[in-house]
Design a protein around this motif. Structure first.
Motif, PDB file in Angstrom:
ATOM      1  N   ILE A 189       0.848  -1.188   0.000  1.00  0.00           N
ATOM      2  CA  ILE A 189       0.000   0.000   0.000  1.00  0.00           C
ATOM      3  C   ILE A 189       0.886   1.242   0.000  1.00  0.00           C
ATOM      4  N   GLU A 190       0.343   2.323  -0.478  1.00  0.00           N
ATOM      5  CA  GLU A 190       1.073   3.588  -0.514  1.00  0.00           C
ATOM      6  C   GLU A 190       0.476   4.514   0.535  1.00  0.00           C
ATOM      7  N   ILE A 191       1.325   5.002   1.433  1.00  0.00           N
ATOM      8  CA  ILE A 191       0.824   5.854   2.510  1.00  0.00           C
ATOM      9  C   ILE A 191       1.507   7.224   2.460  1.00  0.00           C
ATOM     10  N   GLU A 192       0.826   8.201   3.057  1.00  0.00           N
ATOM     11  CA  GLU A 192       1.368   9.561   3.097  1.00  0.00           C
ATOM     12  C   GLU A 192       1.338  10.072   4.532  1.00  0.00           C
ATOM     13  N   PHE A 193       2.444  10.623   4.986  1.00  0.00           N
ATOM     14  CA  PHE A 193       2.514  11.219   6.316  1.00  0.00           C
ATOM     15  C   PHE A 193       1.876  12.608   6.269  1.00  0.00           C
ATOM     16  N   GLN A 194       1.005  12.871   7.219  1.00  0.00           N
ATOM     17  CA  GLN A 194       0.263  14.131   7.224  1.00  0.00           C
ATOM     18  C   GLN A 194       0.964  15.187   8.073  1.00  0.00           C
ATOM     19  N   ASP A 195       2.162  15.547   7.649  1.00  0.00           N
ATOM     20  CA  ASP A 195       2.897  16.641   8.267  1.00  0.00           C
ATOM     21  C   ASP A 195       3.245  17.637   7.175  1.00  0.00           C
ATOM     22  N   GLU A 196       4.117  18.568   7.463  1.00  0.00           N
ATOM     23  CA  GLU A 196       4.428  19.615   6.483  1.00  0.00           C
ATOM     24  C   GLU A 196       5.173  19.085   5.260  1.00  0.00           C
ATOM     25  N   TYR A 197       5.799  17.895   5.372  1.00  0.00           N
ATOM     26  CA  TYR A 197       6.611  17.380   4.277  1.00  0.00           C
ATOM     27  C   TYR A 197       5.835  16.454   3.342  1.00  0.00           C
ATOM     28  N   LYS A 198       4.762  15.812   3.845  1.00  0.00           N
ATOM     29  CA  LYS A 198       3.899  14.940   3.041  1.00  0.00           C
ATOM     30  C   LYS A 198       4.684  13.817   2.366  1.00  0.00           C
ATOM     31  N   PHE A 199       5.602  13.191   3.101  1.00  0.00           N
ATOM     32  CA  PHE A 199       6.423  12.120   2.541  1.00  0.00           C
ATOM     33  C   PHE A 199       5.548  10.906   2.246  1.00  0.00           C
ATOM     34  N   ILE A 200       5.773  10.298   1.067  1.00  0.00           N
ATOM     35  CA  ILE A 200       5.011   9.132   0.623  1.00  0.00           C
ATOM     36  C   ILE A 200       5.943   7.933   0.524  1.00  0.00           C
ATOM     37  N   THR A 201       5.477   6.781   1.014  1.00  0.00           N
ATOM     38  CA  THR A 201       6.269   5.558   0.940  1.00  0.00           C
ATOM     39  C   THR A 201       5.343   4.358   0.843  1.00  0.00           C
ATOM     40  N   ASN A 202       5.925   3.196   0.541  1.00  0.00           N
ATOM     41  CA  ASN A 202       5.158   1.954   0.461  1.00  0.00           C
ATOM     42  C   ASN A 202       5.397   1.103   1.690  1.00  0.00           C
ATOM     43  N   THR A 203       4.369   0.362   2.085  1.00  0.00           N
ATOM     44  CA  THR A 203       4.475  -0.518   3.238  1.00  0.00           C
ATOM     45  C   THR A 203       3.391  -1.590   3.132  1.00  0.00           C
ATOM     46  N   THR A 204       3.245  -2.396   4.181  1.00  0.00           N
ATOM     47  CA  THR A 204       2.166  -3.383   4.222  1.00  0.00           C
ATOM     48  C   THR A 204       1.002  -2.832   5.044  1.00  0.00           C
ATOM     49  N   TYR A 205      -0.167  -3.392   4.818  1.00  0.00           N
ATOM     50  CA  TYR A 205      -1.333  -2.943   5.565  1.00  0.00           C
ATOM     51  C   TYR A 205      -1.184  -3.275   7.058  1.00  0.00           C
ATOM     52  N   ALA A 206      -0.534  -4.394   7.348  1.00  0.00           N
ATOM     53  CA  ALA A 206      -0.326  -4.784   8.746  1.00  0.00           C
ATOM     54  C   ALA A 206       0.559  -3.768   9.471  1.00  0.00           C
ATOM     55  N   ASN A 207       1.639  -3.349   8.819  1.00  0.00           N
ATOM     56  CA  ASN A 207       2.509  -2.334   9.424  1.00  0.00           C
ATOM     57  C   ASN A 207       1.786  -1.005   9.586  1.00  0.00           C
ATOM     58  N   PHE A 208       0.956  -0.678   8.616  1.00  0.00           N
ATOM     59  CA  PHE A 208       0.170   0.553   8.696  1.00  0.00           C
ATOM     60  C   PHE A 208      -0.732   0.547   9.928  1.00  0.00           C
ATOM     61  N   LYS A 209      -1.440  -0.549  10.151  1.00  0.00           N
ATOM     62  CA  LYS A 209      -2.371  -0.618  11.281  1.00  0.00           C
ATOM     63  C   LYS A 209      -1.653  -0.548  12.619  1.00  0.00           C
ATOM     64  N   ARG A 210      -0.412  -1.042  12.674  1.00  0.00           N
ATOM     65  CA  ARG A 210       0.356  -0.994  13.924  1.00  0.00           C
ATOM     66  C   ARG A 210       1.105   0.328  14.079  1.00  0.00           C
ATOM     67  N   GLY A 211       1.151   1.115  13.022  1.00  0.00           N
ATOM     68  CA  GLY A 211       1.914   2.369  13.074  1.00  0.00           C
ATOM     69  C   GLY A 211       3.402   2.157  12.971  1.00  0.00           C
ATOM     70  N   TYR A 212       3.823   0.967  12.484  1.00  0.00           N
ATOM     71  CA  TYR A 212       5.238   0.631  12.388  1.00  0.00           C
ATOM     72  C   TYR A 212       5.828   1.129  11.064  1.00  0.00           C
ATOM     73  N   ILE A 213       5.823   2.416  10.868  1.00  0.00           N
ATOM     74  CA  ILE A 213       6.340   2.986   9.640  1.00  0.00           C
ATOM     75  C   ILE A 213       7.232   4.172  10.000  1.00  0.00           C
ATOM     76  N   LYS A 214       8.427   4.180   9.459  1.00  0.00           N
ATOM     77  CA  LYS A 214       9.367   5.252   9.772  1.00  0.00           C
ATOM     78  C   LYS A 214       9.148   6.440   8.842  1.00  0.00           C
ATOM     79  N   ASN A 215       9.013   7.586   9.438  1.00  0.00           N
ATOM     80  CA  ASN A 215       8.931   8.839   8.688  1.00  0.00           C
ATOM     81  C   ASN A 215      10.283   9.529   8.800  1.00  0.00           C
TER      82      ASN A 215
END
Length: 240
Positions: free
Chosen positions: A29-55
């Motif tokens: 899945i493709e996710i976007e961080f909702q801060d001033e930088y709006k960094f986009i990266t790919n991850t798994t849905y499981a990691n997304f739900k746990r919040g285990y994604i490095k910004n």
């Protein structure tokens, strides 16, 4: 078939809101961080739900420093890179409350905003680094400007550890400058680098005596290193 998703959201461990902007499959899945930088990266849905994604823009070092996006790495082959090691220590000296008061040199110190981004600092470090063939290299904030509290490209230089130690100050029980202590008779015992310079009547004369010996030592070290030091560094030392 790809589908757009804009309702599913989560928070990282640093409290940054993230949203799914594209769902390919649960493992991509493709996710976007909702801060001033709006960094986009790919991850798994499981990691997304746990919040285990490095910004890369999360303030992960002392609540102020962040890695940023760029070519400079914090580790290579499992070891910290010299630039990251130097940067992380600098952040801790300025913003770690348990660290910054261990040495009076670091009290009230702070970093310029651009150096809170590791990528920006690492570029400066790469451009200014040199090797003298011995020991570690340190970043110094006190040589160019006496009493300086700011770490920035304009106020710092890189020097061998041996030189950096000359400019380190340690608090003493008399609350006097490094190398000066109080005698029982109220006079000032002055020394430098283990050499006794005398017992002097006034603090001002004691400081002058101490700094005269310090300048002599600096000059000898600069001459010893010769052309191993960049002219900007040797010039700054001799002008101290």
């Amino acid at each position: 078939m790809q589908k757009q998703v804009n309702k599913d959201l989560q928070y990282t461990k640093y409290g940054t809101l993230i949203i799914i902007v594209k769902y390919n499959k649960s493992s991509n899945i493709e996710i976007e961080f909702q801060d001033e930088y709006k960094f986009i990266t790919n991850t798994t849905y499981a990691n997304f739900k746990r919040g285990y994604i490095k910004n890369p823009y999360d303030k992960s070092v002392c609540g102020v420093g962040y890695i940023g996006v760029g070519k400079y790495k914090s580790k290579v082959g499992g070891d910290l890179t010299p630039a990251y090691f130097t940067w992380k220590n600098m952040v801790h000296r300025c913003y770690d409350e348990d660290h910054r008061y261990l040495n009076i040199t670091y009290e009230e110190c702070y970093m310029c905003n651009e150096w809170l981004n590791f990528q920006t600092f690492a570029k400066w470090y790469e451009d200014n680094f040199y090797d003298v063939g011995e020991g570690r290299m340190h970043i110094d904030k006190d040589i160019l400007i006496k009493g300086n509290k700011l770490y920035s490209p304009e106020t710092c230089i890189i020097v061998p550890q041996r030189i950096n130690m000359i400019f380190m100050s340690k608090a003493n029980k008399w609350n006097l400058p490094s190398g000066i202590s109080m005698s029982k008779t109220g006079k000032y015992i002055t020394s430098y680098n283990g050499i006794h310079l005398g017992t002097i009547d006034t603090l001002n004369d004691a400081i002058i005596t101490h700094d005269t010996e310090k300048r002599k030592c600096i000059k000898e070290i600069v001459e010893e290193y010769g052309n191993k030091l960049p002219s900007t560094v040797s010039g700054a030392l001799l002008s101290w």
